[in-house]
Structure formats: C-alpha cells, structure tokens
Write a protein that holds these residues in place. Structure first.
Motif, PDB file in Angstrom:
ATOM      1  N   PRO A 206     -17.257  70.117  68.355  1.00  0.00           N
ATOM      2  CA  PRO A 206     -18.725  70.274  68.052  1.00  0.00           C
ATOM      3  C   PRO A 206     -19.294  69.189  67.314  1.00  0.00           C
ATOM      4  O   PRO A 206     -20.485  68.776  67.341  1.00  0.00           O
ATOM      5  CB  PRO A 206     -18.737  71.626  67.349  1.00  0.00           C
ATOM      6  N   VAL A 207     -18.516  68.688  65.981  1.00  0.00           N
ATOM      7  CA  VAL A 207     -19.081  67.543  65.232  1.00  0.00           C
ATOM      8  C   VAL A 207     -19.286  66.531  66.005  1.00  0.00           C
ATOM      9  O   VAL A 207     -20.406  65.598  65.829  1.00  0.00           O
ATOM     10  CB  VAL A 207     -18.099  67.262  64.093  1.00  0.00           C
ATOM     11  N   GLU A 208     -18.374  66.023  66.955  1.00  0.00           N
ATOM     12  CA  GLU A 208     -18.483  64.904  67.727  1.00  0.00           C
ATOM     13  C   GLU A 208     -19.850  64.917  68.799  1.00  0.00           C
ATOM     14  O   GLU A 208     -20.551  64.184  68.947  1.00  0.00           O
ATOM     15  CB  GLU A 208     -17.210  64.745  68.620  1.00  0.00           C
ATOM     16  N   THR A 209     -19.901  65.944  69.195  1.00  0.00           N
ATOM     17  CA  THR A 209     -20.962  66.311  70.248  1.00  0.00           C
ATOM     18  C   THR A 209     -22.236  66.088  69.407  1.00  0.00           C
ATOM     19  O   THR A 209     -23.339  65.716  69.799  1.00  0.00           O
ATOM     20  CB  THR A 209     -20.983  67.737  70.870  1.00  0.00           C
ATOM     21  N   GLU A 210     -22.525  66.913  68.166  1.00  0.00           N
ATOM     22  CA  GLU A 210     -23.548  66.865  67.456  1.00  0.00           C
ATOM     23  C   GLU A 210     -23.865  65.355  66.875  1.00  0.00           C
ATOM     24  O   GLU A 210     -25.078  64.874  67.028  1.00  0.00           O
ATOM     25  CB  GLU A 210     -23.485  67.769  65.965  1.00  0.00           C
ATOM     26  N   ASP A 211     -22.787  64.646  66.640  1.00  0.00           N
ATOM     27  CA  ASP A 211     -23.141  63.230  66.296  1.00  0.00           C
ATOM     28  C   ASP A 211     -23.433  62.361  67.433  1.00  0.00           C
ATOM     29  O   ASP A 211     -24.699  61.607  67.288  1.00  0.00           O
ATOM     30  CB  ASP A 211     -21.955  62.666  65.771  1.00  0.00           C
ATOM     31  N   ALA A 212     -23.025  62.646  68.592  1.00  0.00           N
ATOM     32  CA  ALA A 212     -23.581  61.847  69.784  1.00  0.00           C
ATOM     33  C   ALA A 212     -24.880  62.082  69.936  1.00  0.00           C
ATOM     34  O   ALA A 212     -25.766  61.090  70.511  1.00  0.00           O
ATOM     35  CB  ALA A 212     -22.561  62.209  70.896  1.00  0.00           C
ATOM     36  N   VAL A 213     -25.432  63.264  69.786  1.00  0.00           N
ATOM     37  CA  VAL A 213     -26.723  63.910  70.122  1.00  0.00           C
ATOM     38  C   VAL A 213     -27.599  63.186  69.176  1.00  0.00           C
ATOM     39  O   VAL A 213     -28.560  62.698  69.321  1.00  0.00           O
ATOM     40  CB  VAL A 213     -26.860  65.165  70.518  1.00  0.00           C
ATOM     41  N   CYS A 214     -27.574  63.584  67.742  1.00  0.00           N
ATOM     42  CA  CYS A 214     -28.335  63.371  66.827  1.00  0.00           C
ATOM     43  C   CYS A 214     -28.410  61.937  66.373  1.00  0.00           C
ATOM     44  O   CYS A 214     -29.446  61.280  65.893  1.00  0.00           O
ATOM     45  CB  CYS A 214     -28.104  64.142  65.680  1.00  0.00           C
ATOM     46  N   SER A 215     -27.489  60.990  66.904  1.00  0.00           N
ATOM     47  CA  SER A 215     -27.482  59.716  66.620  1.00  0.00           C
ATOM     48  C   SER A 215     -28.295  59.032  67.476  1.00  0.00           C
ATOM     49  O   SER A 215     -28.703  57.790  67.288  1.00  0.00           O
ATOM     50  CB  SER A 215     -25.986  59.130  66.613  1.00  0.00           C
ATOM     51  N   ALA A 216     -28.482  59.553  68.839  1.00  0.00           N
ATOM     52  CA  ALA A 216     -29.282  58.799  69.824  1.00  0.00           C
ATOM     53  C   ALA A 216     -30.659  59.206  69.977  1.00  0.00           C
ATOM     54  O   ALA A 216     -31.537  58.502  70.585  1.00  0.00           O
ATOM     55  CB  ALA A 216     -28.395  59.179  71.202  1.00  0.00           C
ATOM     56  N   ALA A 217     -31.127  60.177  69.552  1.00  0.00           N
ATOM     57  CA  ALA A 217     -32.581  60.677  69.443  1.00  0.00           C
ATOM     58  C   ALA A 217     -32.769  61.765  68.197  1.00  0.00           C
ATOM     59  O   ALA A 217     -31.894  62.147  67.910  1.00  0.00           O
ATOM     60  CB  ALA A 217     -32.867  61.153  70.625  1.00  0.00           C
TER      61      ALA A 217
ATOM     62  N   PHE B 297     -33.159  64.748  67.673  1.00  0.00           N
ATOM     63  CA  PHE B 297     -33.046  66.078  67.764  1.00  0.00           C
ATOM     64  C   PHE B 297     -32.244  66.515  66.558  1.00  0.00           C
ATOM     65  O   PHE B 297     -32.081  65.663  65.754  1.00  0.00           O
ATOM     66  CB  PHE B 297     -31.968  66.341  68.886  1.00  0.00           C
ATOM     67  N   GLU B 298     -32.719  68.037  66.239  1.00  0.00           N
ATOM     68  CA  GLU B 298     -32.258  68.677  65.207  1.00  0.00           C
ATOM     69  C   GLU B 298     -31.277  69.769  65.792  1.00  0.00           C
ATOM     70  O   GLU B 298     -31.728  70.549  66.469  1.00  0.00           O
ATOM     71  CB  GLU B 298     -33.095  68.991  64.371  1.00  0.00           C
ATOM     72  N   LEU B 299     -30.000  70.008  65.295  1.00  0.00           N
ATOM     73  CA  LEU B 299     -29.194  70.905  65.552  1.00  0.00           C
ATOM     74  C   LEU B 299     -29.807  72.235  64.955  1.00  0.00           C
ATOM     75  O   LEU B 299     -30.152  72.606  63.913  1.00  0.00           O
ATOM     76  CB  LEU B 299     -27.842  70.869  64.853  1.00  0.00           C
ATOM     77  N   ASP B 300     -30.088  73.296  65.992  1.00  0.00           N
ATOM     78  CA  ASP B 300     -30.562  74.589  65.574  1.00  0.00           C
ATOM     79  C   ASP B 300     -29.240  75.418  65.068  1.00  0.00           C
ATOM     80  O   ASP B 300     -29.232  76.089  64.080  1.00  0.00           O
ATOM     81  CB  ASP B 300     -31.379  75.094  66.621  1.00  0.00           C
ATOM     82  N   ARG B 301     -28.373  75.556  66.284  1.00  0.00           N
ATOM     83  CA  ARG B 301     -27.183  76.399  66.114  1.00  0.00           C
ATOM     84  C   ARG B 301     -26.050  76.163  67.020  1.00  0.00           C
ATOM     85  O   ARG B 301     -26.181  75.391  68.080  1.00  0.00           O
ATOM     86  CB  ARG B 301     -27.487  77.831  65.917  1.00  0.00           C
ATOM     87  N   ARG B 302     -24.762  76.604  66.825  1.00  0.00           N
ATOM     88  CA  ARG B 302     -23.758  76.635  67.504  1.00  0.00           C
ATOM     89  C   ARG B 302     -23.485  78.038  68.025  1.00  0.00           C
ATOM     90  O   ARG B 302     -23.796  78.998  67.344  1.00  0.00           O
ATOM     91  CB  ARG B 302     -22.450  76.299  66.907  1.00  0.00           C
ATOM     92  N   VAL B 303     -23.337  77.999  69.388  1.00  0.00           N
ATOM     93  CA  VAL B 303     -22.974  79.373  69.941  1.00  0.00           C
ATOM     94  C   VAL B 303     -21.397  79.368  70.577  1.00  0.00           C
ATOM     95  O   VAL B 303     -21.277  78.374  71.286  1.00  0.00           O
ATOM     96  CB  VAL B 303     -23.945  79.821  71.242  1.00  0.00           C
ATOM     97  N   ASP B 304     -20.591  80.162  69.950  1.00  0.00           N
ATOM     98  CA  ASP B 304     -19.231  80.420  70.718  1.00  0.00           C
ATOM     99  C   ASP B 304     -19.598  81.170  72.159  1.00  0.00           C
ATOM    100  O   ASP B 304     -19.938  81.968  72.145  1.00  0.00           O
ATOM    101  CB  ASP B 304     -18.430  81.116  69.804  1.00  0.00           C
TER     102      ASP B 304
ATOM    103  N   LEU C  20     -27.065  74.133  70.181  1.00  0.00           N
ATOM    104  CA  LEU C  20     -28.365  73.960  70.718  1.00  0.00           C
ATOM    105  C   LEU C  20     -29.408  73.187  69.747  1.00  0.00           C
ATOM    106  O   LEU C  20     -29.298  73.277  68.451  1.00  0.00           O
ATOM    107  CB  LEU C  20     -29.035  75.406  70.686  1.00  0.00           C
ATOM    108  N   PHE C  21     -30.030  72.416  70.353  1.00  0.00           N
ATOM    109  CA  PHE C  21     -30.904  71.028  69.529  1.00  0.00           C
ATOM    110  C   PHE C  21     -32.354  71.336  69.861  1.00  0.00           C
ATOM    111  O   PHE C  21     -32.666  71.739  71.220  1.00  0.00           O
ATOM    112  CB  PHE C  21     -30.597  69.728  70.084  1.00  0.00           C
ATOM    113  N   ASP C  22     -32.995  71.121  68.809  1.00  0.00           N
ATOM    114  CA  ASP C  22     -34.582  71.371  68.969  1.00  0.00           C
ATOM    115  C   ASP C  22     -35.113  69.962  69.025  1.00  0.00           C
ATOM    116  O   ASP C  22     -34.712  69.016  68.454  1.00  0.00           O
ATOM    117  CB  ASP C  22     -35.275  72.038  67.857  1.00  0.00           C
ATOM    118  N   ARG C  23     -36.213  69.666  69.871  1.00  0.00           N
ATOM    119  CA  ARG C  23     -36.915  68.407  70.022  1.00  0.00           C
ATOM    120  C   ARG C  23     -38.087  68.470  68.846  1.00  0.00           C
ATOM    121  O   ARG C  23     -38.754  69.491  68.906  1.00  0.00           O
ATOM    122  CB  ARG C  23     -37.457  68.091  71.309  1.00  0.00           C
TER     123      ARG C  23
END
Length: 197
Positions: free
Chosen positions: A165-176, A178-185, A194-197
């Motif tokens: 999850p940390v790698e996914t968050e880093d990949a998304v938030c470093s490219a645009a 986006f703000e992480l809203d929450r993680r869903v198992d 889930l990311f908010d624009r």
C-alpha cells in the motif's frame, strides 16, 4: 497498443471466488448513484456491469486494450439489459483522449501492478477526473504468489510485481496532486487505496 504486464483476464467464476458480491465491493470503493465511472482494464465487465447498475442513468466507461473482452462485455450488457455501459477500446496511458468527458470515479483494479509507466497513468487519471472526483486503485497484497490461491492454484501477478500500500500511495501521490482518503481491505488477497482529486 501493447498490453500491460501480467494483466490476463480470468473468467467470471474465478473472480466470483474472490469477490462474490462485486456491487458491494464497488460501494466500498466509493461508487455511488448518479456519479459517472470509468474502469481501466475492465476486461469482460465483472466490475463495470454492477457499477452500471449502481450509477444508472450515469455512464460507466469500460476501457480495455482487448477488443474481444469488450465484445463479451457488450454481449452480457445486452443480455442483462444494461444500457449505460460504454465499451471503449483504448489505452489507459491516453485516458483523456479516449474518454468523452471527465468522470466522477475512476477504478483501476488488478492492473496497476503491471503498468510500465505508472506516472503517466496517474497523470491521465487525474486529468480524466472531474474536480472532487475519486481514484480507486485495487491491488493484490504483496504476499508470495504461492500464498494467494484460488480454487487450489496460486493466482495473481508474480510476487515481484506486487506493490505494498505504501508503494502504491507513493506512486500515485508523487505523480499528481491526489490526496489519500483511505485504505480499504478487500479479503482475502486485495486492498484498495482511495484518492481524492
């Protein structure tokens, strides 16, 4: 257009063993009535079709590189009398070019691990979303493949392609922006961010 790495499409029975209630899963990902959706790598529609039922009459843009899978999706949609799914043969690396409009929710399920240019996909996702929109990225947990079995067989991407999850968050938030809203198992083997624009 070349397929992303390791993004073969299992059949519906296979997905049903992982997510027996895809509509409920989509609601946990923030898919809501009257809000348009795009799904990247939709395959034959396991998530796109229930998403269409949730958001009707808003559209669900179902995007895939495989025209045969889109034909299957179109056939099932017709059988089920779902008329708000819009199959799009196109590349997620060119989302803004293939989508006819910005959407409220964009779902990337079981595809992000195989993307060869994560930053490009994320930038395109950001630009394809309406202000206040949501990006949902569903990934396999970073467990050894031999530990993620379906019907007694190891399934999912190779272990070395899986992302935490940390790698996914880093990949998304470093490219645009986006703000992480929450993680869903998503048991047994997945999580979503889930990311908010």
């Amino acid at each position: 257009m070349e397929r992303f790495q390791n993004t073969g499409q299992p059949d519906w029975d296979w997905w049903g063993k992982l997510w027996p209630t895809p509509g409920a899963t989509l609601r946990r990902l923030g898919v809501e009535p009257d809000r348009s959706v795009a799904e990247v790598g939709c395959g034959s529609g396991y998530f796109a079709l229930p998403a269409a039922r949730i958001v009707d009459p808003e559209p669900v843009y179902a995007i895939d590189l495989d025209e045969h899978l889109l034909d299957d999706l179109d056939h099932v949609a017709e059988q089920q009398r779902i008329d708000n799914v819009v199959p799009i043969h196109g590349d997620a690396r060119e989302l803004t070019a293939v989508l006819p409009e910005r959407v409220d929710t964009l779902v990337i399920a079981n595809t992000f691990h195989g993307v060869d240019d994560e930053a490009r996909i994320v930038e395109q996702a950001f630009d394809a979303l309406a202000p206040g929109g949501r990006l949902a990225v569903v990934n396999w947990h970073d467990r050894p493949r031999e530990n993620t079995t379906v019907a007694g067989e190891p399934r999912g991407p190779p272990t070395d392609l899986r992302m935490t999850p940390v790698e996914t968050e880093d990949a998304v938030c470093s490219a645009a922006a986006f703000e992480l809203d929450r993680r869903v198992d998503l048991p047994p083997y997945h999580y979503a961010l889930l990311f908010d624009r």
